[in-house]
Scaffold this active site. Structure first.
Site, short mmCIF file in Angstrom:
data_model
loop_
_atom_site.label_atom_id
_atom_site.label_comp_id
_atom_site.label_asym_id
_atom_site.label_seq_id
_atom_site.Cartn_x
_atom_site.Cartn_y
_atom_site.Cartn_z
N ARG A 25 -65.35 73.30 -26.52
CA ARG A 25 -66.36 72.27 -26.79
C ARG A 25 -66.18 71.02 -25.93
O ARG A 25 -66.39 69.89 -26.38
CB ARG A 25 -66.35 71.86 -28.27
CG ARG A 25 -66.66 72.97 -29.24
CD ARG A 25 -68.09 73.45 -29.09
NE ARG A 25 -68.44 74.34 -30.18
CZ ARG A 25 -68.23 75.66 -30.16
NH1 ARG A 25 -67.71 76.23 -29.10
NH2 ARG A 25 -68.57 76.41 -31.19
N CYS A 76 -71.59 72.52 -36.94
CA CYS A 76 -70.24 72.28 -37.43
C CYS A 76 -69.86 70.83 -37.12
O CYS A 76 -70.02 70.38 -35.99
CB CYS A 76 -69.25 73.23 -36.75
SG CYS A 76 -69.29 74.88 -37.47
N GLU A 114 -66.45 67.21 -34.11
CA GLU A 114 -67.05 67.85 -32.94
C GLU A 114 -68.31 67.06 -32.54
O GLU A 114 -68.66 67.00 -31.37
CB GLU A 114 -67.42 69.29 -33.28
CG GLU A 114 -68.02 70.05 -32.11
CD GLU A 114 -68.59 71.41 -32.50
OE1 GLU A 114 -67.82 72.26 -32.97
OE2 GLU A 114 -69.80 71.60 -32.32
N1 EPU Z 1 -64.75 79.99 -43.87
C1 EPU Z 1 -64.44 79.71 -45.17
N2 EPU Z 1 -65.25 78.84 -45.86
C2 EPU Z 1 -66.34 78.25 -45.27
C3 EPU Z 1 -66.64 78.54 -43.95
C4 EPU Z 1 -65.82 79.43 -43.25
O1 EPU Z 1 -63.46 80.22 -45.72
O2 EPU Z 1 -67.02 77.47 -45.97
C5 EPU Z 1 -63.90 80.95 -43.15
C6 EPU Z 1 -64.67 82.23 -42.81
O3 EPU Z 1 -64.65 83.14 -43.86
C7 EPU Z 1 -63.96 82.73 -41.58
C8 EPU Z 1 -63.48 81.45 -40.90
O4 EPU Z 1 -63.53 80.42 -41.87
O5 EPU Z 1 -62.83 83.48 -41.94
C9 EPU Z 1 -64.34 81.06 -39.69
O6 EPU Z 1 -65.68 80.86 -40.13
P1 EPU Z 1 -66.95 81.23 -39.23
O7 EPU Z 1 -66.87 82.66 -38.83
O8 EPU Z 1 -68.15 80.77 -39.97
O9 EPU Z 1 -66.74 80.44 -37.89
P2 EPU Z 1 -66.40 78.91 -37.64
O10 EPU Z 1 -65.08 78.87 -36.93
O11 EPU Z 1 -66.53 78.10 -38.87
C10 EPU Z 1 -67.43 78.79 -35.26
C11 EPU Z 1 -68.14 77.66 -34.54
C12 EPU Z 1 -69.63 77.71 -34.84
C13 EPU Z 1 -70.20 79.08 -34.43
C14 EPU Z 1 -69.45 80.14 -35.25
C15 EPU Z 1 -69.93 81.56 -34.96
C16 EPU Z 1 -66.69 75.71 -34.37
C17 EPU Z 1 -66.29 74.41 -34.98
N3 EPU Z 1 -67.63 76.40 -35.03
O12 EPU Z 1 -67.56 78.51 -36.65
O13 EPU Z 1 -70.25 76.72 -34.03
O14 EPU Z 1 -71.58 79.13 -34.70
O15 EPU Z 1 -68.03 80.05 -34.93
O16 EPU Z 1 -69.60 81.92 -33.70
O17 EPU Z 1 -66.15 76.09 -33.33
C18 EPU Z 1 -71.00 74.46 -33.91
O18 EPU Z 1 -70.25 74.37 -32.96
O19 EPU Z 1 -71.73 73.53 -34.30
C19 EPU Z 1 -71.00 75.72 -34.64
C20 EPU Z 1 -71.69 75.87 -35.75
#
Ligand code: EPU
Length: 338
Positions: free
Chosen positions: A196, A253, A324
Site C-alpha cells: 500500500r 480497510c 491505511e
Molecule cells: N477477519 C476476522 N474478522 C473480521 C475480518 C477479518 O477474523 O472482522 C479475519 C478473516 O477471517 C481472515 C483474515 O482476518 O482470516 C483476513 O481477512 P480478509 O480475508 O477479509 O482480508 P483482509 O486482510 O482483512 C485484505 C485487504 C483488503 C482486500 C482483502 C481481499 C488490507 C488492509 N486489506 O483484507 O483491502 O480487499 O484483503 O483481498 O490489506 C483495502 O485496502 O481497503 C481493502 C479492503
C-alpha cells in the site's frame, strides 16, 4: 493521490485563497473550478469540511498551467482520485484540491513490442472501468482490482491491491507531472513499491514523492481465455461481497495489516469492537477493519473511533495499528478574511 502521510496530527493551517486568486483560477480552468466545496462529496466515507477550491482540469495542458500557478503562488494543494482512501477532517482543506476523476480520464489500447496488449489509462479513470475494459477483451492480470473503488492515479499512488495481486504487478510506466513543469515517464523498475505504498525516484534533485502529480499509467497484460476471466471476476466479486460490507459509506480497510501475525480485521474483531460506535461512525459488524459512516458522521467521530481501536488493540495484543487511509485537512474551519 500522491500524499502517503498518515497522521492524526493536524497540519498547520496554511492560508485561504483571496478573491484575485479565485478569479485567476476561474480563468485558468475555464470555470472548471468550484469554491467552498464540502469534501464529503469527494470521499467515499462521506465526511469532511469544505475545500477552498476544487479544480477539475480536463487535459494535461490545463493541469500543467494550474500546477505552475500553484507553485508560483505557493498555494497548498492535494490531488484526489476517487476519494476512497481519504479522510478529510471537519475543518476542510485550505488551498486547492485537484480532482482528476471528473474530466481527466480515458483509456487507449495498443500492443507492446512483445505483441501483448498495452493500455494507457489517464489518472482520473475509474479503476473499475479499466478492469471491465480488460475483462471484456479477454486480457488477464487486472481482475484482482475488481471492486476496488479507486481511480487509476490513486490506485498507483497507494499501490492498491487485494490478496491476489497489486498495481505494481501490472504496471509498465507511470507518467508524472513534475513541479518543474516537465512531464516525466518513469519505468516500473525505478519505482519503489511496497504494501500500500509507492515512492518515486528523485528527479531534477526533487526527491519528495509528494511533489509530483501522476497523470497516467501504462499497463502490460496478457491474452487469456475470456470465459475463465469472467468466471474469475464473478468469484472475486462474490468473495468480496461475502467478506466485506458493500453499499455503505466507508474508506475500505481503515488500518494496514501488520507485517506479521493476524490481520487488522481479525485483531479488531478479537478485541470485541465490531459494532462499536462513536457518533455516526461504527465499526462494521461485517468486517472489523471497516469504519462506516452510518448516519451523518463527522470526521471527528471516525477519528475518535479509530483512536479507540488503536488503544484497544494495543492494550489487548501489543500491536500498534497504522491507518491505511490518508488523513488530510484541518480540524476546524478557518473563516475567510478577504
Ligand atoms: N477477519 C476476522 N474478522 C473480521 C475480518 C477479518 O477474523 O472482522 C479475519 C478473516 O477471517 C481472515 C483474515 O482476518 O482470516 C483476513 O481477512 P480478509 O480475508 O477479509 O482480508 P483482509 O486482510 O482483512 C485484505 C485487504 C483488503 C482486500 C482483502 C481481499 C488490507 C488492509 N486489506 O483484507 O483491502 O480487499 O484483503 O483481498 O490489506 C483495502 O485496502 O481497503 C481493502 C479492503
Amino acid at each position: 493521490m500522491m500524499s502517503c502521510a498518515v497522521s492524526y496530527d493536524e497540519p498547520t493551517v496554511a492560508r485561504c485563497l483571496n478573491t484575485d486568486e479565485e478569479n485567476e483560477l476561474r480563468s485558468l480552468l475555464d470555470d472548471r473550478v468550484q469554491f467552498d466545496v464540502p469534501m464529503r462529496r469527494y470521499t467515499t466515507l462521506a465526511v469532511g469540511g469544505p475545500a477552498d477550491a476544487v479544480a477539475m482540469p480536463h487535459n494535461i495542458e490545463a493541469l500543467g498551467k494550474l500546477f505552475a500557478w500553484i507553485q508560483e503562488r505557493k498555494i497548498p494543494w492535494l490531488v484526489v482520485g476517487a476519494g476512497s482512501n481519504l479522510l478529510v477532517r471537519d475543518g476542510g482543506i485550505r488551498g486547492v484540491v485537484i480532482a482528476l476523476t471528473p474530466y481527466f480520464k480515458g483509456i487507449t489500447a495498443s500492443e507492446d513490442d512483445a505483441g501483448r496488449p498495452k493500455l494507457v489509462a489517464k489518472a482520473g479513470t475509474r479503476l473499475q472501468s479499466l478492469c471491465r475494459y480488460t475483462i471484456d477483451r479477454g486480457w488477464g492480470d487486472m481482475t484482482f482490482a475488481l471492486g476496488i473503488p479507486a481511480s487509476v492515479g490513486g490506485a498507483l499512488a497507494m499501490n492498491a491491491g487485494a490478496a491476489q495481486s497489486c498495481m505494481a504487478n501490472v504496471l509498465g510506466t507511470i507518467t508524472v507531472l513534475w513541479p518543474t513543469g516537465q512531464v516525466r515517464r518513469i519505468h516500473r523498475r525505478d519505482i519503489d513499491f511496497g504494501y500500500r505504498r509507492m515512492c518515486l525516484p528523485a528527479i531534477d534533485g526533487v526527491s519528495d514523492s509528494q511533489s509530483g502529480i501522476i497523470v497516467e499509467g501504462t499497463f502490460h497484460l496478457k491474452r487469456v481465455d475470456s470465459q475463465l476471466l469472467v468466471k474469475k471476476g464473478i468469484e472475486i466479486k462474490k468473495d468480496r461481497k461475502l467478506r466485506q460490507p458493500t453499499g455503505v459509506s466507508s474508506a475500505g480497510c481503515f488500518f494496514k495489516n501488520p507485517v506479521t501475525g493476524p490481520s487488522a480485521g481479525e485483531l479488531i474483531d478479537k478485541a470485541g469492537l465490531k459494532g462499536k460506535q462513536v457518533g455516526g461512525a461504527i465499526i462494521s459488524p461485517h468486517h472489523a477493519n471497516f469504519i462506516i459512516n452510518r448516519k451523518n458522521a463527522r470526521a471527528a467521530d471516525v477519528l475518535a473511533l479509530a483512536k479507540c481501536v488503536q488503544a484497544r488493540v494495543a492494550d489487548h495484543f501489543g500491536v500498534r495499528l497504522e491507518p491505511e487511509v490518508v488523513i488530510a485537512g484541518d480540524s476546524h474551519y478557518a473563516p475567510k478574511s478577504v
